[in-house]
Design a protein around this motif. Structure first.
Motif, short mmCIF file in Angstrom:
data_model
loop_
_atom_site.label_atom_id
_atom_site.label_comp_id
_atom_site.label_asym_id
_atom_site.label_seq_id
_atom_site.Cartn_x
_atom_site.Cartn_y
_atom_site.Cartn_z
N LEU A 287 0.82 -1.19 0.00
CA LEU A 287 0.00 0.00 0.00
C LEU A 287 0.87 1.26 0.00
O LEU A 287 1.97 1.26 0.54
N ARG A 288 0.35 2.33 -0.57
CA ARG A 288 1.09 3.60 -0.59
C ARG A 288 1.46 4.05 0.81
O ARG A 288 2.55 4.58 1.04
N THR A 289 0.56 3.86 1.76
CA THR A 289 0.78 4.31 3.13
C THR A 289 1.73 3.40 3.90
O THR A 289 1.97 3.61 5.10
N GLU A 290 2.28 2.36 3.23
CA GLU A 290 3.23 1.45 3.88
C GLU A 290 4.57 1.41 3.15
O GLU A 290 5.42 0.59 3.47
N LYS A 291 4.76 2.29 2.17
CA LYS A 291 5.99 2.26 1.38
C LYS A 291 7.10 3.08 2.06
O LYS A 291 6.99 4.29 2.19
N ASP A 292 8.14 2.37 2.50
CA ASP A 292 9.32 3.02 3.06
C ASP A 292 10.36 3.22 1.97
O ASP A 292 10.25 2.66 0.86
N MET A 293 11.37 4.00 2.28
CA MET A 293 12.53 4.07 1.40
C MET A 293 13.13 2.67 1.30
O MET A 293 13.30 1.99 2.31
N PRO A 294 13.44 2.17 0.09
CA PRO A 294 13.94 0.79 -0.07
C PRO A 294 15.13 0.51 0.83
O PRO A 294 16.05 1.32 0.93
N ILE A 295 15.10 -0.65 1.46
CA ILE A 295 16.12 -0.98 2.44
C ILE A 295 17.50 -1.10 1.80
O ILE A 295 18.52 -0.80 2.45
N ASN A 296 17.58 -1.51 0.51
CA ASN A 296 18.89 -1.58 -0.14
C ASN A 296 19.49 -0.19 -0.33
O ASN A 296 20.69 0.01 -0.20
N TYR A 297 18.63 0.82 -0.59
CA TYR A 297 19.12 2.20 -0.65
C TYR A 297 19.63 2.64 0.72
O TYR A 297 20.63 3.36 0.83
N VAL A 298 18.91 2.21 1.75
CA VAL A 298 19.29 2.58 3.11
C VAL A 298 20.67 2.02 3.45
O VAL A 298 21.55 2.74 3.96
N LEU A 299 20.89 0.75 3.16
CA LEU A 299 22.16 0.11 3.49
C LEU A 299 23.31 0.72 2.72
O LEU A 299 24.38 1.01 3.28
N TRP A 300 23.11 0.96 1.42
CA TRP A 300 24.17 1.57 0.61
C TRP A 300 24.43 3.00 1.07
O TRP A 300 25.57 3.48 1.04
N GLY A 301 23.38 3.69 1.48
CA GLY A 301 23.55 5.05 1.97
C GLY A 301 24.41 5.10 3.23
O GLY A 301 25.27 5.98 3.37
N ILE A 302 24.17 4.15 4.15
CA ILE A 302 24.96 4.10 5.39
C ILE A 302 26.43 3.82 5.07
O ILE A 302 27.34 4.46 5.62
N VAL A 303 26.68 2.85 4.15
CA VAL A 303 28.06 2.53 3.77
C VAL A 303 28.74 3.73 3.11
O VAL A 303 29.89 4.06 3.40
N ALA A 304 27.99 4.42 2.24
CA ALA A 304 28.56 5.57 1.53
C ALA A 304 28.91 6.71 2.49
O ALA A 304 29.91 7.41 2.30
N LEU A 305 28.11 6.89 3.53
CA LEU A 305 28.37 7.98 4.48
C LEU A 305 29.63 7.74 5.30
O LEU A 305 30.18 8.69 5.87
N ALA A 306 30.09 6.50 5.39
CA ALA A 306 31.29 6.22 6.16
C ALA A 306 32.50 6.98 5.61
O ALA A 306 33.39 7.39 6.38
N ILE A 307 32.53 7.24 4.30
CA ILE A 307 33.67 7.91 3.69
C ILE A 307 33.75 9.39 4.11
O ILE A 307 34.79 9.83 4.63
N PRO A 308 32.67 10.18 3.91
CA PRO A 308 32.77 11.59 4.36
C PRO A 308 32.90 11.72 5.88
O PRO A 308 33.52 12.68 6.35
N ILE A 309 32.35 10.79 6.64
CA ILE A 309 32.50 10.84 8.09
C ILE A 309 33.97 10.65 8.46
O ILE A 309 34.51 11.34 9.33
#
Length: 665
Positions: free
Chosen positions: A301-323
């Motif tokens: 359902l539209r009201t249950e759609k989160d940001m895709p978890i694979n985007y979330v995981l890659w985003g966390i890994v990518a942020l490790a570099i600028p941090i």
């Protein structure tokens, strides 16, 4: 209905920046921040009504971005000012401050996405501010009277604050003490309407616990310490001070460390309580990934759609570099003179610890926000636990090459490294709690979760851009935690920055090996006793509970800050009783009447907080230009006794006004 529109994004960005500044001032002054979702929702309703086409989901998107700014400010001001107190920074550098705030805040958004289903849908936590925001948004579709309550309260609070801090017509606090033998019993109160509003919002239960924490320190801790400690040790602490000032110094240097112990135990206990929801949330996220990849899976359902978890995981890994880059920028080799291999290892461990501790404590913050609300989010507790753990790890890593007992500069740099890690975790935890509240409000009004999560990131970036110049302005206008940027400045209006002072003391104490461990252990024992009491109350099914972190906050805040919070909680309780009794007498629904009274009081209290905080930001400009907090003074110093009476009378007037607003039919 459209959600992310141009006008919604513009309003969200502007309100995020404004509320970040307001909450930065409030947090530096009293060590507490409150959720800005409700005032953001009301303000967005009023502004969006100026457009021909707008809807409730646009309102929700605006408040989602706006409240992110307020929460990010909490994570920043609880930690980064400690670098000023350590004399590691002379001011707040723009790029460094912005980067730490932005990366930590985005991590907080990403960390909580897997927890939405577990905490909001399956766990069915209360999320009090989220529910209140949702109700305000729904009420806004029928009329905008709430904005008038916020406007009048905000205007009155702003004028009162102008009279206090600018014109010096009203005192900001009153205090006194009684000396018995060697002991001093101090008592005082801030004449702050913002704190009154804080007390009303958190309610009687939390207000009583915060005040009880203050009594533990001031009614028992300080007098007992002065009575039984070595007289020479007491004299070394208090010097020539007497009465209330002596008690305040004992609290500052000794007793408040009980709050450190209580906060550490409370943070660990929160993690233990969260183990099952955390496991369920991760399992639900992976199940969603499998369903998304399967063409035969049920449509989400539209009201249950989160940001895709694979985007979330890659985003966390990518942020490790600028941090990693920002860590090496803030803590460079000139400040931390160790071998190259050990330096890069230390920076890498700092990044790894930021990600691991950030996820765990963001989960704690989201869970606690569901229990007691964003305003009582245990950011201080989880940050203290992070800084203490990081400091001990760095002590083990670097101790072989650095003699901290000889070179204070090296201890200063190591403490600063722990603070930077703590700041990253604090920003993530602060945003996590806010994110969960906003997602709860969105669930009530039919919003799309992933669009809210996008706007959370927009709000984080907006606030991160403005937070450094705001902190710099406040520091140069008022001074922070005992550090004054110029000679001859008055300490009366100085922002105490209690959390940052505590973080600095913990980190510095570990490396200087002079941390008040006895007081920390006493605080830990008190926390264990409070946890046991809470479990007993839970078993009995009583409505009154004793969450340990609320008491810990009171232990390390000055008593005068907890008094108006307690009064605000009492007003909320008394108003609810009167309204329920009247509804029962008139054969109306008491619960519905109490909800209506609570909503009016919440809006009015939000106005008090916003008005006082914003005028504090505005006054910082002439204070910084004139390099004096007396720039707008209208009366001489001899007017002080009259200012005490006028300030107290005005504070009583605001108490009565708040009560009248809440009980008015």
């Amino acid at each position: 209905m459209p959600q992310i529109t141009v006008k919604a994004v513009v309003l969200g960005v502007l309100l995020s920046a404004i509320l970040a500044g307001a909450n930065a001032y409030l947090g530096l002054k009293v060590g507490m921040t409150v959720s800005a979702s409700i005032p953001a929702a009301v303000i967005s309703m009023a502004l969006l009504r100026m457009f021909k086409h707008s809807n409730i989901l646009e309102n929700n998107i605006v408040q989602t971005a706006a409240s992110a700014g307020e929460s990010l400010a909490a994570g920043v001001i609880f930690t980064l000012p400690a670098l000023i107190l350590l004399r590691y920074w002379a001011d707040f550098p723009f790029l460094d401050t912005m980067a730490i705030a932005m990366f930590g805040g985005v991590l907080g958004v990403l960390f909580t996405i897997p927890l939405r289903r577990a905490l909001i849908i399956e766990k069915k936590l209360k999320f009090p501010e989220g529910v209140a925001t949702g109700e305000v948004l729904k009420a806004g579709t029928e009329g905008g009277k709430g904005i008038m309550q916020i406007a009048w309260a905000g205007l009155a609070a702003a004028l009162y604050k102008l009279g206090q801090t600018g014109l010096k017509l009203f005192s900001g606090s009153v205090s006194g003490s009684v000396t018995t033998g060697r002991s001093v019993f101090g008592m005082g109160t801030e004449l702050s309407v913002a704190l009154l509003g804080v007390g009303y919002i958190v309610g009687l239960n939390i207000a009583v616990l915060v005040f009880a924490g203050g009594l533990i320190s001031w009614l028992f801790g300080i007098p007992l310490y002065m009575a039984f400690a070595n007289p020479g040790e007491v004299a070394e602490v208090v010097g020539n001070m007497e009465g209330y000032n002596a008690a305040l110094e004992i609290w500052s240097q000794k007793i408040r460390y009980m709050g450190v112990g209580a906060m550490v135990v409370g943070g660990v206990w929160a993690l233990v309580s969260l183990a099952k929801p955390l496991k369920d949330g991760i399992a639900s996220s992976w199940e969603a990934v499998k369903q998304a990849k399967s063409e035969d899976g049920p449509e989400v359902l539209r009201t249950e759609k989160d940001m895709p978890i694979n985007y979330v995981l890659w985003g966390i890994v990518a942020l490790a570099i600028p941090i990693f880059i920002i860590f090496t920028q803030v803590i460079d080799t000139s400040h931390l003179p160790v071998s190259r291999g050990l330096y890069w290892t230390t920076m890498g461990i700092g990044v790894l610890f930021s990600l691991v501790a950030g996820f765990l404590f963001a989960s704690v913050a989201g869970y606690m926000a569901g229990l007691v609300g964003s305003s009582n989010n245990p950011i201080s507790g989880v940050t203290i636990a992070t800084i203490l753990a990081t400091s001990l790890i760095l002590l083990v890593l670097l101790g072989s090459q650095l003699d901290f007992s000889v070179d204070s500069n090296r201890a200063q740099a190591a403490a600063a490294a722990a603070i930077v890690v703590g700041a990253m975790v604090a920003c993530a935890a602060a945003i996590a709690g806010d994110n969960m509240q906003d997602l709860k409000a969105g669930q009530l009004v039919g919003a799309t979760p992933y669009k809210q999560q996008i706007m959370q990131i927009v709000g984080v970036v907006s606030a991160a851009v403005v937070i450094a110049p705001i902190l710099s302005l406040l520091f140069n206008a008022y001074g922070l935690g005992g550090v004054l940027p110029r000679e001859g400045m008055s300490t009366e209006e100085m922002l105490s920055a209690p959390q940052a002072t505590l973080m600095q003391s913990v980190a510095e104490g570990v490396f200087a090996q002079n941390l008040e461990w006895n007081m920390i252990w006493i605080g830990a024992v008190i926390a264990v006793a409070i946890i046991i009491l809470d479990k007993v109350l839970e078993a009995k099914g009583t409505e009154f509970r004793t969450p340990v972190l609320a008491v810990a906050v009171g232990i390390y805040l000055p008593l005068e800050l907890t008094v108006p919070i307690f009064i605000g909680g009492m007003i909320a309780w008394g108003a609810a009783k009167v309204v329920a009794k009247r509804a029962k007498k008139n054969s109306e629904d008491p619960d519905e009447a109490k909800v209506e009274a609570e909503r009016k009081g919440l809006l009015f209290s939000s106005g008090l907080i916003t008005g006082e905080a914003l005028i504090g930001i505005i006054l910082a400009i002439p204070f910084a230009i004139q390099e004096s907090t007396d720039a707008l003074r209208m009366v001489p110093q001899s007017f002080a006794p009259y200012a005490d009476w006028l300030g107290a009378a005005a504070a009583v007037f605001f108490c009565i006004w708040l009560y009248k607003v809440a009980v008015k039919k």
